[in-house]
Design a protein around this motif. Structure first.
Motif, PDB file in Angstrom:
ATOM      1  N   THR A   1       3.505  -5.399   7.646  1.00  0.00           N
ATOM      2  CA  THR A   1       3.828  -6.416   8.648  1.00  0.00           C
ATOM      3  C   THR A   1       2.556  -7.146   9.053  1.00  0.00           C
ATOM      4  O   THR A   1       1.552  -6.510   9.400  1.00  0.00           O
ATOM      5  N   LEU A   2       2.587  -8.483   8.986  1.00  0.00           N
ATOM      6  CA  LEU A   2       1.420  -9.291   9.295  1.00  0.00           C
ATOM      7  C   LEU A   2       1.373  -9.599  10.786  1.00  0.00           C
ATOM      8  O   LEU A   2       2.363 -10.051  11.369  1.00  0.00           O
ATOM      9  N   TYR A   3       0.232  -9.344  11.402  1.00  0.00           N
ATOM     10  CA  TYR A   3      -0.030  -9.705  12.785  1.00  0.00           C
ATOM     11  C   TYR A   3      -1.259 -10.605  12.804  1.00  0.00           C
ATOM     12  O   TYR A   3      -2.334 -10.212  12.341  1.00  0.00           O
ATOM     13  N   SER A   4      -1.096 -11.824  13.319  1.00  0.00           N
ATOM     14  CA  SER A   4      -2.229 -12.753  13.337  1.00  0.00           C
ATOM     15  C   SER A   4      -2.392 -13.438  14.682  1.00  0.00           C
ATOM     16  O   SER A   4      -3.117 -14.425  14.798  1.00  0.00           O
TER      17      SER A   4
ATOM     18  N   GLY B   1      -3.740 -14.559  18.108  1.00  0.00           N
ATOM     19  CA  GLY B   1      -5.110 -14.643  18.594  1.00  0.00           C
ATOM     20  C   GLY B   1      -6.114 -15.049  17.531  1.00  0.00           C
ATOM     21  O   GLY B   1      -7.323 -15.054  17.774  1.00  0.00           O
ATOM     22  N   THR B   2      -5.609 -15.370  16.341  1.00  0.00           N
ATOM     23  CA  THR B   2      -6.485 -15.821  15.258  1.00  0.00           C
ATOM     24  C   THR B   2      -5.986 -17.158  14.737  1.00  0.00           C
ATOM     25  O   THR B   2      -4.908 -17.632  15.128  1.00  0.00           O
ATOM     26  N   ASP B   3      -6.740 -17.760  13.865  1.00  0.00           N
ATOM     27  CA  ASP B   3      -6.334 -19.020  13.239  1.00  0.00           C
ATOM     28  C   ASP B   3      -5.504 -18.781  11.985  1.00  0.00           C
ATOM     29  O   ASP B   3      -5.078 -19.734  11.327  1.00  0.00           O
ATOM     30  N   ALA B   4      -5.304 -17.523  11.629  1.00  0.00           N
ATOM     31  CA  ALA B   4      -4.622 -17.203  10.375  1.00  0.00           C
ATOM     32  C   ALA B   4      -3.127 -17.427  10.470  1.00  0.00           C
ATOM     33  O   ALA B   4      -2.512 -17.254  11.530  1.00  0.00           O
ATOM     34  N   THR B   5      -2.537 -17.827   9.334  1.00  0.00           N
ATOM     35  CA  THR B   5      -1.083 -17.949   9.212  1.00  0.00           C
ATOM     36  C   THR B   5      -0.654 -17.213   7.943  1.00  0.00           C
ATOM     37  O   THR B   5      -1.488 -16.724   7.170  1.00  0.00           O
ATOM     38  N   ALA B   6       0.640 -17.160   7.728  1.00  0.00           N
ATOM     39  CA  ALA B   6       1.150 -16.489   6.523  1.00  0.00           C
ATOM     40  C   ALA B   6       0.619 -17.137   5.254  1.00  0.00           C
ATOM     41  O   ALA B   6       0.482 -16.472   4.217  1.00  0.00           O
ATOM     42  N   ASP B   7       0.286 -18.445   5.318  1.00  0.00           N
ATOM     43  CA  ASP B   7      -0.193 -19.160   4.137  1.00  0.00           C
ATOM     44  C   ASP B   7      -1.712 -19.145   3.989  1.00  0.00           C
ATOM     45  O   ASP B   7      -2.246 -19.734   3.044  1.00  0.00           O
TER      46      ASP B   7
ATOM     47  N   GLN C   1      -4.226  -8.835  10.753  1.00  0.00           N
ATOM     48  CA  GLN C   1      -4.008  -7.441  10.367  1.00  0.00           C
ATOM     49  C   GLN C   1      -2.667  -7.304   9.659  1.00  0.00           C
ATOM     50  O   GLN C   1      -1.679  -7.925  10.057  1.00  0.00           O
ATOM     51  N   ILE C   2      -2.652  -6.486   8.612  1.00  0.00           N
ATOM     52  CA  ILE C   2      -1.406  -6.116   7.952  1.00  0.00           C
ATOM     53  C   ILE C   2      -1.222  -4.621   8.170  1.00  0.00           C
ATOM     54  O   ILE C   2      -2.058  -3.813   7.748  1.00  0.00           O
ATOM     55  N   VAL C   3      -0.134  -4.262   8.862  1.00  0.00           N
ATOM     56  CA  VAL C   3       0.124  -2.867   9.200  1.00  0.00           C
ATOM     57  C   VAL C   3       0.963  -2.227   8.101  1.00  0.00           C
ATOM     58  O   VAL C   3       2.025  -2.737   7.730  1.00  0.00           O
ATOM     59  N   VAL C   4       0.468  -1.112   7.576  1.00  0.00           N
ATOM     60  CA  VAL C   4       1.134  -0.398   6.486  1.00  0.00           C
ATOM     61  C   VAL C   4       1.306   1.064   6.888  1.00  0.00           C
ATOM     62  O   VAL C   4       0.743   1.530   7.877  1.00  0.00           O
ATOM     63  N   ASP C   5       2.085   1.793   6.103  1.00  0.00           N
ATOM     64  CA  ASP C   5       2.297   3.209   6.407  1.00  0.00           C
ATOM     65  C   ASP C   5       1.071   4.050   6.082  1.00  0.00           C
ATOM     66  O   ASP C   5       0.745   4.995   6.808  1.00  0.00           O
ATOM     67  N   ASN C   6       0.406   3.732   4.968  1.00  0.00           N
ATOM     68  CA  ASN C   6      -0.742   4.526   4.524  1.00  0.00           C
ATOM     69  C   ASN C   6      -1.771   3.576   3.926  1.00  0.00           C
ATOM     70  O   ASN C   6      -1.495   2.898   2.929  1.00  0.00           O
TER      71      ASN C   6
END
Length: 478
Positions: free
Chosen positions: A23-26, A28-34, A91-96
């Protein structure tokens, strides 16, 4: 940007998140999915460079999530995490996180391979992986863009980190594949899908973790069991366990060694304090004399493995031989020749030590000494041998006596059994000495070493005798 930081292929944050099932969390940053990222991937925040990707893996002693802020300060544009961290970085949140690192490596190799330009070479074995990797890198880098591991990056973190350095212009990707248990190599093979799989040796290195030599054999066999039918398995004909793997693979088999039946063969092997000579024989190309600047006849096997891969890839023997002759050392702290003052040679080979590599190094010490000159073996513990530890340290102690090594200096309580075994052999009277720490050993050696001596320093990495070797090399440098 330093040379080691080869950029990853260009991927968007959404592509990475989708492949990692994250899951992508961005916020507070200038980042987007693209947003596109192509920076080098690191698990150590101290290695991050601007544009880099930080993988916050958990370790035995610390947690990478504590260093996301440090990675951001060094210019990270993305963190792969197992839970969100309050820092202004995408940040990209992953299981491991470690599994995600491997999956990202698999994706990058797939993408680069789809260009049709990439050949992947996997290398495993109880000994010789790093030396063979360096030899092969030296040969192939003259043929096309080559990515190879830094130092000994060969585990579940180091191997994928190497794979992630491949780009669309990479011609050859060399991946070391180490293991601490059954299944480890199989997972790395599944990530990289080698076109050529090399197995060097099956020995007692890490046997304590594997549970014995037969378990080690099963683990190393994983290199070839899943190779595709159009792949190539490069096997050591001089190791019966490795040779038996020909029955376990669907790939075409190329054998190397001194065995007369080997496809890539060596004859006329000889060694000295300045290098190792042999003649390489390759089908259809005849024979070429090669003089390695790397010490130790055991490295001829590694050179043959590299030549076998090069031959499979169409590199002429003459070019491969010329490249090998330019390699001045196997690797830092691997049969590294230091000193020189007063004709004193210090051989620092204390990065790794298994029973096989320890025995080979001692044989080299005995072989290269000039008549009338002394040989001194400075030895520390061989680690990760489990139930075999006692008997293998005993065996090395006996070998030292039987090869008439002039003086044995044993350092550290874990290695003391070598000292006792050498004394109990009954051939020596005071030629073996023991010290509990490196400082005491250094003081003794600084006074004991005389002009013309050849000194081998050998231990597992954990014993840290490589630093003692460096001190002795500096003491006797010009």
């Amino acid at each position: 940007m330093p040379e080691r930081y080869i950029l990853m292929i260009r991927l968007t944050l959404s592509e990475i998140a989708e492949r990692l099932s994250g899951t992508l969390y961005s916020a507070g940053t200038d980042a987007t999915a693209d947003t596109v990222v192509d920076g080098p991937v690191e698990t150590d925040s101290r290695e991050i460079v601007p544009g880099g990707i930080f993988v916050a893996k958990r370790g035995d002693d610390t947690d990478g999530h504590l260093f996301v802020g440090a990675a951001l300060e060094r210019g990270a544009t993305l963190a792969i995490v197992e839970h969100t961290v309050e820092n202004a970085v995408a940040q990209i949140v992953v299981d491991n996180a470690v599994a995600a690192l491997g999956e990202l490596a698999r994706y990058v190799v797939e993408r680069v391979r789809s260009t049709g330009n990439l050949t992947v070479i996997g290398i495993t074995g109880s000994n010789g992986k790093t030396t063979t990797k360096n030899m092969l890198e030296r040969i192939l880098s003259a043929e096309g863009e080559t990515v190879a591991p830094i130092r000994s990056f060969n585990n579940a973190v180091g191997a994928p980190t190497t794979m992630l350095r491949a780009t669309e212009s990479t011609r050859y990707l060399i991946v070391e594949m180490g293991a601490s248990g059954i299944g480890d190599i199989a997972r790395l093979v599944a990530m990289a899908k080698p076109d050529i799989g090399v197995v060097l040796k099956v020995g007692l290195a890490h046997a304590g973790g594997f549970g014995g030599i037969e378990a080690t054999l099963r683990a190393k066999t994983e290199m070839v069991t899943d190779l595709a039918a159009d792949a190539v398995a490069v096997l050591n004909a001089d190791d019966s366990r490795v040779a038996s793997m020909a029955q376990r693979t669907n790939a075409r088999v190329v054998r190397f060694g001194e065995d007369p039946a080997a496809d890539i063969r060596a004859t006329g092997i000889s060694g000295s304090r300045t290098g190792t000579s042999f003649t390489a024989h390759v089908p259809g190309e005849g024979a070429v004399a090669i003089r390695l600047r790397v010490l130790g006849e055991h490295h001829v096997s590694n050179a043959l493995a590299a030549i076998a891969v090069a031959h499979t890839l169409g590199v002429p023997l003459a070019r491969a031989a010329a490249a090998l002759e330019t390699l001045s050392r196997a690797e830092r702290w691997r049969m590294e020749v230091l000193g020189g003052r007063d004709d004193v040679t210090i051989i620092n080979d204390a990065y790794n030590a298994s029973p096989d590599s320890m025995s080979a190094a001692i044989k080299t010490l005995a072989q290269i000494s000039e008549p009338g000159k002394r040989t001194i073996a400075v030895l520390g513990a061989m680690s990760e041998l489990g139930e075999y530890s006692g008997e293998e340290h005993d065996r090395i102690g006996l070998q030292l006596v039987r090869l008439n090594i002039s003086r044995l200096v044993v350092v550290g309580p874990e290695a003391r059994r070598m000292h006792i075994s050498a004394i109990n052999e009954g051939s020596w009277d005071g030629e073996s000495v023991y010290f509990g720490d490196m400082d005491a050993a250094f003081d003794y050696l600084a006074a004991e070493i005389t002009p013309g001596d050849t000194v081998l320093v050998k231990s597992s990495n954990s014993a840290q005798l490589r630093f003692l070797g460096d001190r002795l090399g500096e003491l006797f440098s010009w």
